[in-house]
Structure formats: structure tokens, C-alpha cells
Design an enzyme around this catalytic site. Structure first.
Site, PDB file in Angstrom:
ATOM      1  N   ASP A  61     -21.350 -23.120  -4.718  1.00  0.00           N
ATOM      2  CA  ASP A  61     -20.421 -21.958  -5.013  1.00  0.00           C
ATOM      3  C   ASP A  61     -19.256 -22.247  -6.217  1.00  0.00           C
ATOM      4  O   ASP A  61     -18.814 -21.410  -6.759  1.00  0.00           O
ATOM      5  CB  ASP A  61     -19.542 -21.831  -3.602  1.00  0.00           C
ATOM      6  N   GLY A  62     -19.131 -23.660  -6.195  1.00  0.00           N
ATOM      7  CA  GLY A  62     -18.145 -24.112  -7.132  1.00  0.00           C
ATOM      8  C   GLY A  62     -18.635 -23.707  -8.624  1.00  0.00           C
ATOM      9  O   GLY A  62     -18.059 -23.444  -9.405  1.00  0.00           O
ATOM     10  N   ASN A 108     -11.955 -16.449  -5.069  1.00  0.00           N
ATOM     11  CA  ASN A 108     -11.812 -16.674  -3.341  1.00  0.00           C
ATOM     12  C   ASN A 108     -10.189 -16.664  -3.026  1.00  0.00           C
ATOM     13  O   ASN A 108     -10.141 -15.726  -2.112  1.00  0.00           O
ATOM     14  CB  ASN A 108     -11.971 -18.242  -3.358  1.00  0.00           C
ATOM     15  N   GLU A 109      -9.302 -17.131  -3.678  1.00  0.00           N
ATOM     16  CA  GLU A 109      -8.009 -17.297  -3.159  1.00  0.00           C
ATOM     17  C   GLU A 109      -7.033 -17.840  -4.160  1.00  0.00           C
ATOM     18  O   GLU A 109      -7.408 -18.478  -5.038  1.00  0.00           O
ATOM     19  CB  GLU A 109      -7.798 -18.025  -1.911  1.00  0.00           C
ATOM     20  N   ARG A 126       8.456 -21.014   6.129  1.00  0.00           N
ATOM     21  CA  ARG A 126       8.818 -22.266   6.141  1.00  0.00           C
ATOM     22  C   ARG A 126       7.541 -23.147   6.536  1.00  0.00           C
ATOM     23  O   ARG A 126       7.120 -22.952   7.760  1.00  0.00           O
ATOM     24  CB  ARG A 126      10.030 -22.660   6.748  1.00  0.00           C
ATOM     25  N   ASP A 146       3.856 -25.616   5.585  1.00  0.00           N
ATOM     26  CA  ASP A 146       2.782 -26.285   4.273  1.00  0.00           C
ATOM     27  C   ASP A 146       2.557 -25.424   3.234  1.00  0.00           C
ATOM     28  O   ASP A 146       2.562 -25.939   2.013  1.00  0.00           O
ATOM     29  CB  ASP A 146       1.640 -26.952   5.115  1.00  0.00           C
ATOM     30  N   ALA A 149       0.213 -24.076   8.580  1.00  0.00           N
ATOM     31  CA  ALA A 149       1.300 -24.961   9.421  1.00  0.00           C
ATOM     32  C   ALA A 149       2.693 -24.397   9.110  1.00  0.00           C
ATOM     33  O   ALA A 149       3.443 -25.121   8.645  1.00  0.00           O
ATOM     34  CB  ALA A 149       1.139 -26.046   8.981  1.00  0.00           C
TER      35      ALA A 149
HETATM   36  P1  NAD Z   1     -15.660 -28.005  -2.750  1.00  0.00           P
HETATM   37  O1  NAD Z   1     -16.830 -28.675  -3.395  1.00  0.00           O
HETATM   38  O2  NAD Z   1     -14.517 -28.837  -2.202  1.00  0.00           O
HETATM   39  O3  NAD Z   1     -16.259 -26.953  -1.726  1.00  0.00           O
HETATM   40  C1  NAD Z   1     -15.521 -26.292  -0.780  1.00  0.00           C
HETATM   41  C2  NAD Z   1     -16.572 -25.656   0.048  1.00  0.00           C
HETATM   42  O4  NAD Z   1     -16.280 -24.306   0.260  1.00  0.00           O
HETATM   43  C3  NAD Z   1     -18.171 -25.787  -0.228  1.00  0.00           C
HETATM   44  O5  NAD Z   1     -18.880 -25.989   0.845  1.00  0.00           O
HETATM   45  C4  NAD Z   1     -18.345 -24.092  -0.766  1.00  0.00           C
HETATM   46  O6  NAD Z   1     -19.850 -23.849  -0.596  1.00  0.00           O
HETATM   47  C5  NAD Z   1     -17.573 -23.523   0.075  1.00  0.00           C
HETATM   48  N1  NAD Z   1     -17.076 -22.333  -0.628  1.00  0.00           N
HETATM   49  C6  NAD Z   1     -16.741 -21.784  -1.845  1.00  0.00           C
HETATM   50  N2  NAD Z   1     -16.518 -20.359  -1.724  1.00  0.00           N
HETATM   51  C7  NAD Z   1     -16.847 -19.870  -0.528  1.00  0.00           C
HETATM   52  C8  NAD Z   1     -16.940 -18.723   0.124  1.00  0.00           C
HETATM   53  N3  NAD Z   1     -16.273 -17.647  -0.663  1.00  0.00           N
HETATM   54  N4  NAD Z   1     -17.386 -18.563   1.214  1.00  0.00           N
HETATM   55  C9  NAD Z   1     -17.709 -19.673   2.056  1.00  0.00           C
HETATM   56  N5  NAD Z   1     -17.654 -20.905   1.630  1.00  0.00           N
HETATM   57  C10 NAD Z   1     -17.278 -21.161   0.336  1.00  0.00           C
HETATM   58  O7  NAD Z   1     -14.852 -27.050  -3.733  1.00  0.00           O
HETATM   59  P2  NAD Z   1     -15.432 -25.997  -4.765  1.00  0.00           P
HETATM   60  O8  NAD Z   1     -16.937 -26.001  -4.560  1.00  0.00           O
HETATM   61  O9  NAD Z   1     -14.703 -26.043  -6.128  1.00  0.00           O
HETATM   62  O10 NAD Z   1     -14.764 -24.870  -4.155  1.00  0.00           O
HETATM   63  C11 NAD Z   1     -13.516 -24.447  -4.265  1.00  0.00           C
HETATM   64  C12 NAD Z   1     -13.080 -23.650  -2.959  1.00  0.00           C
HETATM   65  O11 NAD Z   1     -12.903 -24.764  -2.008  1.00  0.00           O
HETATM   66  C13 NAD Z   1     -11.845 -23.021  -2.930  1.00  0.00           C
HETATM   67  O12 NAD Z   1     -11.700 -21.908  -3.515  1.00  0.00           O
HETATM   68  C14 NAD Z   1     -11.480 -22.983  -1.396  1.00  0.00           C
HETATM   69  O13 NAD Z   1     -11.881 -21.767  -0.901  1.00  0.00           O
HETATM   70  C15 NAD Z   1     -12.483 -24.062  -0.797  1.00  0.00           C
HETATM   71  N6  NAD Z   1     -11.417 -25.161  -0.112  1.00  0.00           N
HETATM   72  C16 NAD Z   1     -11.521 -25.062   1.140  1.00  0.00           C
HETATM   73  C17 NAD Z   1     -10.774 -25.752   1.980  1.00  0.00           C
HETATM   74  C18 NAD Z   1     -10.919 -25.623   3.540  1.00  0.00           C
HETATM   75  O14 NAD Z   1     -11.893 -25.206   3.937  1.00  0.00           O
HETATM   76  N7  NAD Z   1     -10.005 -26.571   4.133  1.00  0.00           N
HETATM   77  C19 NAD Z   1      -9.867 -26.849   1.476  1.00  0.00           C
HETATM   78  C20 NAD Z   1      -9.550 -26.340  -0.024  1.00  0.00           C
HETATM   79  C21 NAD Z   1     -10.660 -25.738  -0.793  1.00  0.00           C
END
Ligand code: NAD
Length: 265
Positions: A45-46, A123-124, A149, A151, A186
Site C-alpha cells: 500500500d505504501g 488515506n489521512e 486536548r 495526543d 487519546a
Molecule cells: P507502513 O509500512 O507503516 O504501513 C502501515 C500498514 O498500513 C501496512 O500494513 C499497509 O498495508 C497498511 N495500509 C496502508 N493504507 C491502508 C488502507 N487504506 N487500508 C488498510 N491498510 C492500509 O506505512 P506505509 O506503507 O507508508 O503506509 C502509511 C500509512 O500507514 C498511513 O497512511 C497510515 O494510515 C498507516 N499508519 C497506521 C498506523 C496504525 O494503524 N496505528 C500508524 C501509523 C501509520
């Protein structure tokens, strides 16, 4: 048709990228990295998120399809064993397009330039403080809704609702709903500080404006990267006018993808 193939950069993805390029060139398609009609991503996905940002200036012309060389991806939903089938589909059939909504983020800087930078997220967008709690007003449609207020806050697209948003307890939204979702990270809730505590889903044309109030350094992320913005006056989020276009060569409904990713057989 003009195509480009991007890779995560590991050996397996690079080898597959070269194979796909050779197959498609043999079929008489054109390799064109600057202005492709179709971008095929190989990795995860990245890799697709990166390709989206690389080609975000031509979303009306370019469609995307993703192959995953690791575990099942949400955007990268083809497996390496299906590459021959995919290549034949690409070469022989005009593909269908499925459009997903995007998030528009406009960040206004707090210096004398009051510069505004516009981003698109697939994504976000997350807003966190680097040290201490984030205190931010949250305005919805021009009215103060709450003082947050905690994280941080995560504002996601429907297709991003299965990513970071899901880990925060947000709902999974079908991408046919042109909307954005605000999820708390949080939040502090007690007799003094109060937030709604539930994820909020805003429809198209409803704007959410965040204004950090305390003097902490704020870190903003757009999908997988953290732009260096300096001091921030406000962050405005809404459904973007643009959409991402995915090339569909077979049905793989959203809820089936959710089931396969999170529940299994
Ligand atoms: P990464 O390698 O840390 O991947 C994070 C995971 O998110 C991977 O398993 C990827 O397949 C999955 N992912 C990405 N987009 C997705 C989607 N739309 N639906 C379901 N799973 C999805 O980082 P990356 O590959 O560069 O991806 C960045 C994304 O990681 C950010 O957009 C964010 O959504 C996600 N992320 C998730 C968390 C968490 O779940 N706590 C924390 C930080 C970032």
C-alpha cells in the site's frame, strides 16, 4: 496506451516490475513515466500511496492498479502469481474505472507570510503535538465545535478509514460515501476538558478547521510523509474536488477486501 510501473525497491518487486514492463512492451503498449494513462505499483500500500503523490497532478488522466509482493494490501490487491492475467487484461481490454474520494488539506502558516499550502491525502492527515498534549479548537462549518486536548486528531478518507483511523476506533466507511472522518487520539476527558469522544463523519462541503492553541510544536502527516511546515495557524480539511481513479479488471468489492484483510476465511 501509456503505462508506468513503480516498485517498492526490494529485489522481488524490482524483478516483477521489469517483467511487467517487458510483457506490456511486447504487447505494443508504451512505457511513459511522465504522462502515463495507467500506473502499476509493485510492493504494498505504501508503494501505491507514493505513486498517488507522484502523479497527484494528473489524477484526471492517470489510473492506478496495485500488486502486493508482501501481505495483502488494501490498494495493492493483485498477487504476483496473477501478473500474467493482469497484463493480458491491461493489453486487451479497456479497463473500468472506480473513483474514490480524497481529502483536501490546506495548511496556513503562522508567520508573517501567512502562506497556505494545499495537500491531497489518499488515506489521512494526522495532527499531533511533538511534545506534550495538543490543544486545538475544532471548527465544523465555521462554528466552534470543541476544544480538543490530547495526543492528536486523524482526519481520514473513506478508503483510508481501514488504515490509521481503524486503529483509533473509527468506523470503516464505504468509498462511495464522499465524506471525511475525524477520529481522536487519546483525548483528555474529565470535569475540565471535554470532547465529543466519538469519531465524526462529515459529508461533502462540510469543512473542519483545526487551530492549534497552545505553543507546542505540531507535527502534521499526510499519508506516509511529514511535510516540514514550521509554525501552523490552521489546518482546514474537507472532501477534495479531485478523486483517485483505480483501474478495475475484475470485481473485488470493498467489503470483500475488508473481510479478507481483517477477518480472513
Ligand atoms: P507502513 O509500512 O507503516 O504501513 C502501515 C500498514 O498500513 C501496512 O500494513 C499497509 O498495508 C497498511 N495500509 C496502508 N493504507 C491502508 C488502507 N487504506 N487500508 C488498510 N491498510 C492500509 O506505512 P506505509 O506503507 O507508508 O503506509 C502509511 C500509512 O500507514 C498511513 O497512511 C497510515 O494510515 C498507516 N499508519 C497506521 C498506523 C496504525 O494503524 N496505528 C500508524 C501509523 C501509520
Amino acid at each position: 496506451m501509456k503505462f508506468a510501473v513503480t516498485s517498492r525497491g526490494d529485489d522481488i518487486s524490482n524483478t516483477l516490475k521489469r517483467r511487467i514492463e517487458t510483457y506490456l512492451l511486447d504487447f505494443g503498449l508504451f512505457l511513459q513515466e511522465e504522462e502515463p494513462d495507467l500506473v502499476i505499483t509493485v510492493g504494498g500500500d505504501g508503494t501505491l500511496l507514493q505513486a498517488f503523490h507522484d502523479y497527484s497532478h494528473r489524477l484526471e488522466e492517470t489510473a492506478f492498479v496495485g500488486i502486493h509482493t508482501g501481505h495483502l494490501g488494501f490498494y495493492a490487491d493483485w498477487i504476483p502469481e496473477e501478473v500474467e492475467k493482469l497484463v493480458i487484461h491491461i493489453a486487451k481490454t479497456p479497463f473500468q474505472v472506480v473513483e474514490y474520494p480524497l481529502l483536501e488539506v490546506i495548511i496556513k502558516s503562522n508567520d508573517e507570510t501567512e502562506k497556505e499550502i494545499r495537500y491531497l491525502a489518499l488515506n489521512e492527515c494526522t495532527v499531533k503535538s511533538i511534545e506534550g498534549s495538543l490543544v486545538s479548537s475544532v471548527e465544523i462549518k465555521g462554528e466552534t465545535f470543541e476544544i480538543f486536548r490530547g495526543d492528536g486528531l486523524c482526519i481520514s478518507t473513506p478508503s483510508g478509514s481501514t488504515a490509521y483511523n481503524k486503529a483509533l476506533g473509527g468506523a470503516i466507511l464505504h468509498p462511495s460515501l464522499a465524506s471525511i472522518q475525524i477520529a481522536e487520539m487519546a483525548s483528555i476527558n474529565n470535569r475540565v476538558y471535554r470532547t465529543v469522544g466519538s469519531p465524526l463523519v462529515l459529508p461533502q462541503h462540510h469543512t473542519c478547521l483545526l487551530k492549534p492553541l497552545n505553543n507546542v510544536r505540531v507535527q502534521v502527516s499526510i499519508d506516509h510523509y511529514n511535510p516540514d511546515i514550521g509554525e501552523i495557524a490552521s489546518i482546514q480539511c474537507r472532501v477534495a474536488d479531485e478523486k483517485i481513479r483505480f483501474a478495475r479488471f475484475r470485481p473485488f468489492p470493498f467489503w470483500k477486501r475488508v473481510k479478507e484483510s481483517f477477518i480472513g476465511d
